[in-house]
Design a protein around this motif. Structure first.
Motif, short mmCIF file in Angstrom:
data_model
loop_
_atom_site.label_atom_id
_atom_site.label_comp_id
_atom_site.label_asym_id
_atom_site.label_seq_id
_atom_site.Cartn_x
_atom_site.Cartn_y
_atom_site.Cartn_z
N ALA A 195 5.31 3.45 1.85
CA ALA A 195 6.20 3.30 0.65
C ALA A 195 6.83 1.93 0.46
O ALA A 195 7.00 1.46 -0.74
CB ALA A 195 7.54 4.11 1.20
N PHE A 196 7.11 1.22 1.58
CA PHE A 196 7.48 -0.55 1.28
C PHE A 196 6.20 -1.03 0.74
O PHE A 196 6.57 -2.00 -0.29
CB PHE A 196 7.73 -1.06 2.50
CG PHE A 196 8.93 -0.55 3.17
CD1 PHE A 196 9.86 0.29 2.51
CD2 PHE A 196 9.35 -0.77 4.58
CE1 PHE A 196 11.04 0.66 3.13
CE2 PHE A 196 10.49 -0.18 5.26
CZ PHE A 196 11.60 0.74 4.33
N HIS A 197 5.27 -0.94 0.91
CA HIS A 197 3.97 -1.62 0.56
C HIS A 197 4.05 -1.44 -1.05
O HIS A 197 3.74 -2.44 -1.77
CB HIS A 197 2.70 -1.34 1.12
CG HIS A 197 1.24 -1.58 0.24
ND1 HIS A 197 0.72 -0.60 -0.42
CD2 HIS A 197 0.86 -2.70 0.24
CE1 HIS A 197 -0.31 -1.40 -1.03
NE2 HIS A 197 -0.40 -2.53 -0.76
N ARG A 198 3.86 -0.11 -1.34
CA ARG A 198 3.87 0.01 -2.83
C ARG A 198 4.83 -0.40 -3.86
O ARG A 198 4.66 -0.82 -4.71
CB ARG A 198 3.67 1.49 -2.93
CG ARG A 198 2.53 2.31 -2.34
CD ARG A 198 2.06 3.85 -2.75
NE ARG A 198 0.93 4.12 -2.35
CZ ARG A 198 0.45 5.33 -2.81
NH1 ARG A 198 0.97 6.30 -3.61
NH2 ARG A 198 -0.92 5.54 -2.16
N LEU A 199 6.09 -0.44 -3.19
CA LEU A 199 7.33 -1.03 -3.67
C LEU A 199 7.14 -2.55 -3.85
O LEU A 199 7.35 -3.06 -5.08
CB LEU A 199 8.43 -0.49 -3.20
CG LEU A 199 9.83 -0.93 -3.69
CD1 LEU A 199 9.86 -0.13 -5.02
CD2 LEU A 199 11.03 -0.85 -2.82
N LEU A 200 6.89 -3.13 -3.00
CA LEU A 200 6.67 -4.54 -3.03
C LEU A 200 5.68 -4.97 -3.83
O LEU A 200 5.64 -6.16 -4.72
CB LEU A 200 6.60 -5.36 -1.73
CG LEU A 200 6.43 -6.77 -1.32
CD1 LEU A 200 7.74 -7.28 -2.19
CD2 LEU A 200 6.40 -7.09 0.12
N ARG A 201 4.53 -4.54 -3.88
CA ARG A 201 3.20 -4.56 -4.63
C ARG A 201 3.46 -4.64 -5.91
O ARG A 201 3.35 -5.50 -6.72
CB ARG A 201 2.00 -3.81 -4.18
CG ARG A 201 0.99 -4.04 -5.26
CD ARG A 201 -0.07 -2.90 -4.84
NE ARG A 201 -1.38 -3.10 -5.64
CZ ARG A 201 -1.38 -2.73 -6.74
NH1 ARG A 201 -0.51 -2.07 -7.38
NH2 ARG A 201 -2.63 -3.03 -7.39
#
Length: 317
Positions: A195-201
């Motif tokens: 979840a964090f990766h997709r949001l930050l990306r």
């Protein structure tokens, strides 16, 4: 400023009250009572009625809640009729386990997600980006109750380095403590990483297209400097918000992981209390988690100004 804080405090109090009311209402719908748990299946109706009267369980549910709320406002969360332990003492005893799991899981997920997010946003659509998205999709589709047994099988049973169940306190040695906490924290972190990766990306890709970032690149600044100095900080607003919300959720949502790994935390305490119909203990833990959740969100809101000075200027204006 004071008006805003007063409104926020008022909303927070309402949220906590609604959460406790919902917990009491749901528990009242469950069959059985704590008197049956204490006296056993063979207890007579007369004995059950006498114990209910002694514990005050024969009063209407709203009367029981009102009495508990009056004591809770004064800082007394009650005493478990089943164990005789005060709710505050039980929370203090088990909180370090849950807090360590939640913080370790959040730290692992943020560290990995930031690295993966920067790598993906640097070259969106590349083979590396597609590979990272594929791996995080797997993480996102694996819940903790599946990740936990898989991690136990490979790293505790096959490798035989981590314990299968149980908890070692920090007082017994930092190494043993980390070995007992790492697998549960990793089971918690896997979904958060995705979840964090997709949001930050997504936020980084949008920020890298801003005019001031393009101007920084036109001045000859390196891609890594532009990414870390100009793009990363303004791209973390959504990440910090979600991380703060998730920390509060993780503190109250470690029931599955603590049960799988046999850890004496708040999650296991709530699960056992619900099973035994210990309403007093459940109410106390729920109100503590709700207050913690609301407090964390308030800290997240205040942290925006520290990350980007433009937020402070906008609030003052």
């Amino acid at each position: 400023m004071l008006i805003d804080l007063s409104k926020r405090l008022g909303r927070s109090v309402i949220v906590v009250l609604l959460v406790t009311v919902a917990a009491v209402a749901l528990l009242s719908l469950a069959p059985g009572s704590i008197a049956q748990v204490m006296l056993g299946e063979n207890a007579t109706p007369e004995a059950l009625a006498a114990l209910d009267a002694k514990l005050g369980l024969d009063d209407p549910i709203w009367v029981q809640y009102g009495g508990w709320l009056g004591n809770a406002v004064q800082g007394d969360l009650g005493v478990s009729p089943l164990t005789g332990q005060s709710v505050t003492e039980a929370i203090v005893e088990r909180l370090p386990v849950t807090m360590q799991l939640a913080l370790m899981g959040l730290a692992i997920s943020l560290a990995v997600a930031v690295v993966l997010g920067i790598a993906s946003a640097s070259k969106p659509g590349s083979a590396l980006d597609r590979a990272i998205n594929g791996v995080t999709s797997v993480f996102l589709s694996v819940p903790a109750f599946i990740a936990g047994p898989v991690l136990i099988y490979f790293f505790a049973i096959q490798v035989n380095y981590f314990p299968v169940t149980g908890w070692s306190r920090m007082a017994d040695g930092l190494g043993d403590n980390l070995r007992s906490a790492l697998l549960p924290a990793l089971a918690i972190a896997l979904t958060e990483i995705a979840a964090f990766h997709r949001l930050l990306r997504t936020d980084l890709i949008g920020t890298l297209r801003e005019d001031y970032v393009i101007a920084a690149r036109a001045k000859g600044m390196s891609s890594s400097y532009v990414m870390l100095r100009h793009a990363l900080r303004p791209s973390t607003f959504s990440l910090i918000t979600v991380a703060g919300i998730n920390l509060g959720r993780l503190i109250g949502g470690t029931v599955v992981v603590e049960t799988l790994f046999g850890l004496p935390g708040l999650g296991q305490l709530v699960a056992l209390s619900i099973t035994s119909r210990d309403v007093v203990m459940v109410q106390g833990v729920v109100v503590f988690i709700a207050i913690t959740y609301v407090g964390i969100n308030a800290v997240v809101d205040l942290s925006y100004g520290m990350i980007d000075p433009r937020v402070r200027k906008a609030v003052r204006a």
